[in-house]
Design a protein around this motif. Structure first.
Motif, PDB file in Angstrom:
ATOM      1  N   MET A   1       0.837  -1.191   0.000  1.00 59.27           N
ATOM      2  CA  MET A   1       0.000   0.000   0.000  1.00 59.27           C
ATOM      3  C   MET A   1       0.877   1.249   0.000  1.00 59.27           C
ATOM      4  O   MET A   1       1.881   1.314   0.699  1.00 59.27           O
ATOM      5  CB  MET A   1      -0.900   0.016   1.242  1.00 59.27           C
ATOM      6  N   LYS A   2       0.454   2.264  -0.767  1.00 57.56           N
ATOM      7  CA  LYS A   2       1.226   3.505  -0.888  1.00 57.56           C
ATOM      8  C   LYS A   2       0.592   4.601  -0.034  1.00 57.56           C
ATOM      9  O   LYS A   2      -0.618   4.838  -0.111  1.00 57.56           O
ATOM     10  CB  LYS A   2       1.287   3.952  -2.340  1.00 57.56           C
ATOM     11  N   ILE A   3       1.442   5.274   0.733  1.00 55.05           N
ATOM     12  CA  ILE A   3       0.984   6.347   1.607  1.00 55.05           C
ATOM     13  C   ILE A   3       1.776   7.614   1.310  1.00 55.05           C
ATOM     14  O   ILE A   3       2.998   7.554   1.142  1.00 55.05           O
ATOM     15  CB  ILE A   3       1.155   5.966   3.091  1.00 55.05           C
ATOM     16  N   LEU A   4       1.080   8.751   1.250  1.00 56.80           N
ATOM     17  CA  LEU A   4       1.763  10.033   1.148  1.00 56.80           C
ATOM     18  C   LEU A   4       1.749  10.690   2.519  1.00 56.80           C
ATOM     19  O   LEU A   4       0.694  10.806   3.164  1.00 56.80           O
ATOM     20  CB  LEU A   4       1.084  10.947   0.129  1.00 56.80           C
ATOM     21  N   LEU A   5       2.920  11.121   2.964  1.00 55.46           N
ATOM     22  CA  LEU A   5       3.083  11.769   4.260  1.00 55.46           C
ATOM     23  C   LEU A   5       3.518  13.217   4.071  1.00 55.46           C
ATOM     24  O   LEU A   5       4.507  13.486   3.386  1.00 55.46           O
ATOM     25  CB  LEU A   5       4.131  11.020   5.090  1.00 55.46           C
TER      26      LEU A   5
ATOM     27  N   LYS B   1       8.089   7.841   8.581  1.00 60.60           N
ATOM     28  CA  LYS B   1       8.427   7.183   7.317  1.00 60.60           C
ATOM     29  C   LYS B   1       9.130   5.845   7.557  1.00 60.60           C
ATOM     30  O   LYS B   1       8.715   4.810   7.014  1.00 60.60           O
ATOM     31  CB  LYS B   1       9.325   8.096   6.478  1.00 60.60           C
ATOM     32  N   VAL B   2      10.160   5.858   8.362  1.00 63.80           N
ATOM     33  CA  VAL B   2      10.931   4.626   8.624  1.00 63.80           C
ATOM     34  C   VAL B   2      10.058   3.591   9.329  1.00 63.80           C
ATOM     35  O   VAL B   2      10.087   2.392   8.986  1.00 63.80           O
ATOM     36  CB  VAL B   2      12.189   4.941   9.467  1.00 63.80           C
TER      37      VAL B   2
ATOM     38  N   ILE C   1       6.228   4.612   1.309  1.00 63.43           N
ATOM     39  CA  ILE C   1       5.987   5.986   1.742  1.00 63.43           C
ATOM     40  C   ILE C   1       6.674   6.998   0.847  1.00 63.43           C
ATOM     41  O   ILE C   1       7.873   6.919   0.592  1.00 63.43           O
ATOM     42  CB  ILE C   1       6.485   6.202   3.192  1.00 63.43           C
ATOM     43  N   ASP C   2       5.891   7.990   0.369  1.00 65.04           N
ATOM     44  CA  ASP C   2       6.437   9.191  -0.242  1.00 65.04           C
ATOM     45  C   ASP C   2       6.245  10.295   0.782  1.00 65.04           C
ATOM     46  O   ASP C   2       5.106  10.640   1.131  1.00 65.04           O
ATOM     47  CB  ASP C   2       5.699   9.540  -1.537  1.00 65.04           C
ATOM     48  N   SER C   3       7.341  10.864   1.307  1.00 66.02           N
ATOM     49  CA  SER C   3       7.218  11.858   2.367  1.00 66.02           C
ATOM     50  C   SER C   3       7.645  13.241   1.881  1.00 66.02           C
ATOM     51  O   SER C   3       8.567  13.371   1.074  1.00 66.02           O
ATOM     52  CB  SER C   3       8.049  11.449   3.584  1.00 66.02           C
TER      53      SER C   3
END
Length: 220
Positions: free
Chosen positions: A1-5, A17-18, A27-29
């Motif tokens: 699953m992809k999450i934007l932070l 993120k880690v 994660i794209d932060s």
């Protein structure tokens, strides 16, 4: 699953993120709201985590932009602001959850799991996606099984199979793969073919078919 932070505190951004990457998420932060929105324009995500108090294009403006593009993807707001007006504004703009800082990481993780599970239950009526031919894919844990035996997947293969699992028996275009798996970054066509070929080898022959010049389809 992809999450934007989106979190402008460098240390907290890195910790979240880690920690989420260790749980198997991609994660794209960002610390800048403008850059986050630019990414959202050209990519798709399964969940967003937004800090309210970000300089410039803040979390509320980012949330408003997301809801103009997508009304269903879960959005979790995080903030040190605990006044009712900020909380009310977040929910009025369409967030799914609001977590007050400081928070325990496990709390954030539990809420992420809840919202992804709830979304997938609405969309697929199951978390373990039946792919047919005794294969199943856990959309939350990103794990592929044949019977009860787990089959190892690379990062790109997990993203690709997530996309296929959400579109069983439907066409997944080359553009959709480029956007979701490669985050619209520059790549060579041979790279896509290589990942698809390797994934095909881990499934039964004929489950993934090539639609020449268009894309691919996972057949159940």
């Amino acid at each position: 699953m992809k999450i934007l932070l989106l979190e402008d505190d460098h240390n907290l951004n890195k910790i979240i993120k880690v920690s989420l990457e260790k749980k198997g998420f991609f994660i794209d932060s960002f610390i800048d709201g403008y850059k986050a929105v630019d990414k959202i324009l050209n990519d798709s995500y399964d969940l967003y985590i937004l800090d309210v108090n970000v300089l410039g294009f803040d979390g509320h403006k980012t949330l408003e932009f997301i809801r103009q593009k997508d009304i269903n993807t879960p959005v979790i707001m995080i903030s040190a602001k605990i006044d009712i007006e900020n909380i009310k504004k977040s929910y009025n703009l369409g967030c799914n959850d609001y977590i007050k800082k400081p928070f325990d990481f496990e709390e954030l993780y539990l809420r992420i799991e809840y919202h992804l599970s709830h979304l997938n239950l609405e969309k697929t009526s199951e978390l373990q996606k039946d792919l047919g031919n005794n294969f199943s894919f856990d959309l939350i844990e990103q794990r592929l099984y044949k019977h009860k035996h787990e089959i190892d997947l690379t990062v790109k293969e997990k993203l690709l199979l997530t996309l296929f699992s959400k579109n069983i028996n439907n066409t997944v275009t080359n553009e959709m793969i480029h956007e979701y798996v490669w985050s619209s970054k520059e790549m060579q066509t041979v790279s896509m073919r290589s990942v698809i070929h390797k994934l095909k080898q881990k499934l039964k022959s004929g489950m993934i078919i090539n639609l020449r010049g268009v894309g691919y389809k996972l057949i159940k």
